[in-house]
Design a protein around this motif. Structure first.
Motif, PDB file in Angstrom:
ATOM      1  N   VAL A  33       0.866  -1.183   0.000  1.00  0.00           N
ATOM      2  CA  VAL A  33       0.000   0.000   0.000  1.00  0.00           C
ATOM      3  C   VAL A  33       0.899   1.230   0.000  1.00  0.00           C
ATOM      4  CG1 VAL A  33      -1.740   1.290   1.285  1.00  0.00           C
ATOM      5  CG2 VAL A  33      -1.809  -1.217   1.260  1.00  0.00           C
ATOM      6  N   LEU A  62      -3.241   6.233   1.257  1.00  0.00           N
ATOM      7  CA  LEU A  62      -4.636   6.001   1.631  1.00  0.00           C
ATOM      8  C   LEU A  62      -5.438   7.287   1.473  1.00  0.00           C
ATOM      9  CD1 LEU A  62      -3.910   4.111   4.980  1.00  0.00           C
ATOM     10  CD2 LEU A  62      -4.533   3.060   2.790  1.00  0.00           C
ATOM     11  N   GLN A  67      -4.223   6.618   8.092  1.00  0.00           N
ATOM     12  CA  GLN A  67      -4.634   5.238   8.282  1.00  0.00           C
ATOM     13  C   GLN A  67      -6.128   5.143   7.998  1.00  0.00           C
ATOM     14  OE1 GLN A  67      -3.642   4.651  12.480  1.00  0.00           O
ATOM     15  NE2 GLN A  67      -5.794   4.899  13.032  1.00  0.00           N
ATOM     16  N   LEU A  79      -7.312   2.874  -1.407  1.00  0.00           N
ATOM     17  CA  LEU A  79      -5.958   2.339  -1.297  1.00  0.00           C
ATOM     18  C   LEU A  79      -5.235   2.504  -2.630  1.00  0.00           C
ATOM     19  CD1 LEU A  79      -7.502   0.878   1.073  1.00  0.00           C
ATOM     20  CD2 LEU A  79      -5.973  -1.057   0.685  1.00  0.00           C
ATOM     21  N   GLN A  88      -4.902 -10.050   1.499  1.00  0.00           N
ATOM     22  CA  GLN A  88      -4.642  -9.679   2.885  1.00  0.00           C
ATOM     23  C   GLN A  88      -3.790  -8.428   2.889  1.00  0.00           C
ATOM     24  OE1 GLN A  88      -3.847 -12.670   5.844  1.00  0.00           O
ATOM     25  NE2 GLN A  88      -2.298 -11.406   6.847  1.00  0.00           N
ATOM     26  N   ILE A  89      -4.248  -7.418   3.625  1.00  0.00           N
ATOM     27  CA  ILE A  89      -3.533  -6.153   3.732  1.00  0.00           C
ATOM     28  C   ILE A  89      -2.952  -6.060   5.136  1.00  0.00           C
ATOM     29  CG2 ILE A  89      -3.670  -3.666   3.380  1.00  0.00           C
ATOM     30  CD1 ILE A  89      -4.592  -5.265   0.955  1.00  0.00           C
ATOM     31  N   GLY A  90      -1.637  -6.029   5.247  1.00  0.00           N
ATOM     32  CA  GLY A  90      -1.017  -6.016   6.560  1.00  0.00           C
ATOM     33  C   GLY A  90      -1.234  -7.335   7.280  1.00  0.00           C
ATOM     34  N   VAL A 103      -6.330  -7.233   7.864  1.00  0.00           N
ATOM     35  CA  VAL A 103      -7.418  -6.885   6.940  1.00  0.00           C
ATOM     36  C   VAL A 103      -7.427  -7.829   5.741  1.00  0.00           C
ATOM     37  CG1 VAL A 103      -8.348  -5.104   5.421  1.00  0.00           C
ATOM     38  CG2 VAL A 103      -7.392  -4.478   7.646  1.00  0.00           C
ATOM     39  N   VAL A 159      -5.509  -0.156   8.312  1.00  0.00           N
ATOM     40  CA  VAL A 159      -4.591  -0.184   7.171  1.00  0.00           C
ATOM     41  C   VAL A 159      -3.673   1.033   7.235  1.00  0.00           C
ATOM     42  CG1 VAL A 159      -4.398  -0.234   4.652  1.00  0.00           C
ATOM     43  CG2 VAL A 159      -6.359  -1.323   5.786  1.00  0.00           C
ATOM     44  N   HIS A 160      -2.386   0.812   6.972  1.00  0.00           N
ATOM     45  CA  HIS A 160      -1.396   1.894   6.979  1.00  0.00           C
ATOM     46  C   HIS A 160      -0.631   1.897   5.658  1.00  0.00           C
ATOM     47  CE1 HIS A 160      -1.831   0.802  11.308  1.00  0.00           C
ATOM     48  NE2 HIS A 160      -1.752   2.105  11.496  1.00  0.00           N
ATOM     49  N   ASP A 207       1.870  -1.102   4.245  1.00  0.00           N
ATOM     50  CA  ASP A 207       1.416  -2.459   4.540  1.00  0.00           C
ATOM     51  C   ASP A 207       1.636  -3.369   3.342  1.00  0.00           C
ATOM     52  OD1 ASP A 207       0.616  -1.937   7.108  1.00  0.00           O
ATOM     53  OD2 ASP A 207      -1.535  -1.866   6.676  1.00  0.00           O
ATOM     54  N   ILE A 246       0.908  -6.561   0.886  1.00  0.00           N
ATOM     55  CA  ILE A 246      -0.301  -7.173   0.332  1.00  0.00           C
ATOM     56  C   ILE A 246       0.011  -8.613  -0.047  1.00  0.00           C
ATOM     57  CG2 ILE A 246      -2.061  -7.034  -1.470  1.00  0.00           C
ATOM     58  CD1 ILE A 246      -1.167  -4.066  -1.812  1.00  0.00           C
TER      59      ILE A 246
END
Length: 227
Positions: A9, A12, A27, A72, A88-90, A93, A134-135, A138, A140
């Protein structure tokens, strides 16, 4: 599947209700089954909860920041991401990819001809399976395609929704648009489309729905508990 070493990512943004556009965010909080906390597209009955876009599109079309309206911004080619896949994010999530976002005419306000040139590169829409924060930065991960695919063609999505309507029940046009992930203006095209699909009795206008058993769309996406 993509190379998980490259997926990250980059930035945001939040699309607040009644706002003119997107604003940068340090975030985002993803709410399972709902979307991004505070975002105008957060909706349990929508397939358009989160928009993921590619940084390469901004560079290639020389667009200003946030022109695509994404939540994102990724260092991946989102046009190659497939419906039904889970990202999957981080650490927490998880997003279910639904379909590619159509190119809207308003994109031309940023640069003439963008809507015609962008094709499938506007971004990919997703639903939130597992929540968390989410930051930027992060990683993926592509977890494969465990869930049903949805079409990029809005007409096919309408047909998919109609086929799920329980026997003896109907949808209002407004609810059909919401579940299929199209703007309410598409309701004008529904009578002719439904007739061509042989589904003319499955969806009706709000007034015509009075006294009928209307379906709320619950369970349509089949991703409850899929996280």
């Amino acid at each position: 599947m993509f190379d998980t070493d490259s997926g990250r990512v980059l930035a945001l943004a939040l699309r607040a209700p009644h706002s003119a556009g997107s604003t940068p965010a340090a975030q985002l909080e993803a709410l399972p089954g709902t979307g991004v906390n505070g975002d105008r597209h957060a909706d349990p009955l929508s397939p358009r909860q989160v928009l993921l876009a590619s940084a390469a599109v901004y560079a290639g079309l020389d667009l200003p920041a946030h022109a695509l309206g994404e939540n994102l911004l990724l260092d991946l080619d989102t046009s190659q991401l497939l419906s039904g896949a889970v990202l999957q994010i981080g650490d927490a999530v998880r997003l279910r990819l639904m379909f590619q976002c159509e190119a809207c005419g308003y994109l031309d306000a940023h640069r003439a001809g963008v809507a015609a040139r962008i094709g499938r590169r506007r971004g990919v829409l997703a639903r939130v399976l597992a929540g968390g924060v989410v930051h930027p930065g992060d990683r993926i991960r592509d977890l494969g395609r465990p869930l049903a695919a949805w079409s990029d063609d809005w007409r096919e999505r309408v047909a998919q929704v109609l086929c799920a309507v329980p026997e003896g029940m109907v949808l209002t046009y407004a609810r059909l648009a919401r579940l299929a992930g199209v703007q309410s203006t598409y309701c004008r095209a529904f009578p002719r489309l439904l007739k061509s699909l042989g589904q003319a009795g499955k969806a009706v206008s709000g007034q015509a729905a009075a006294g009928l058993h209307t379906w709320d769309g619950g369970g349509l996406f089949g991703d409850e508990g899929a996280a």
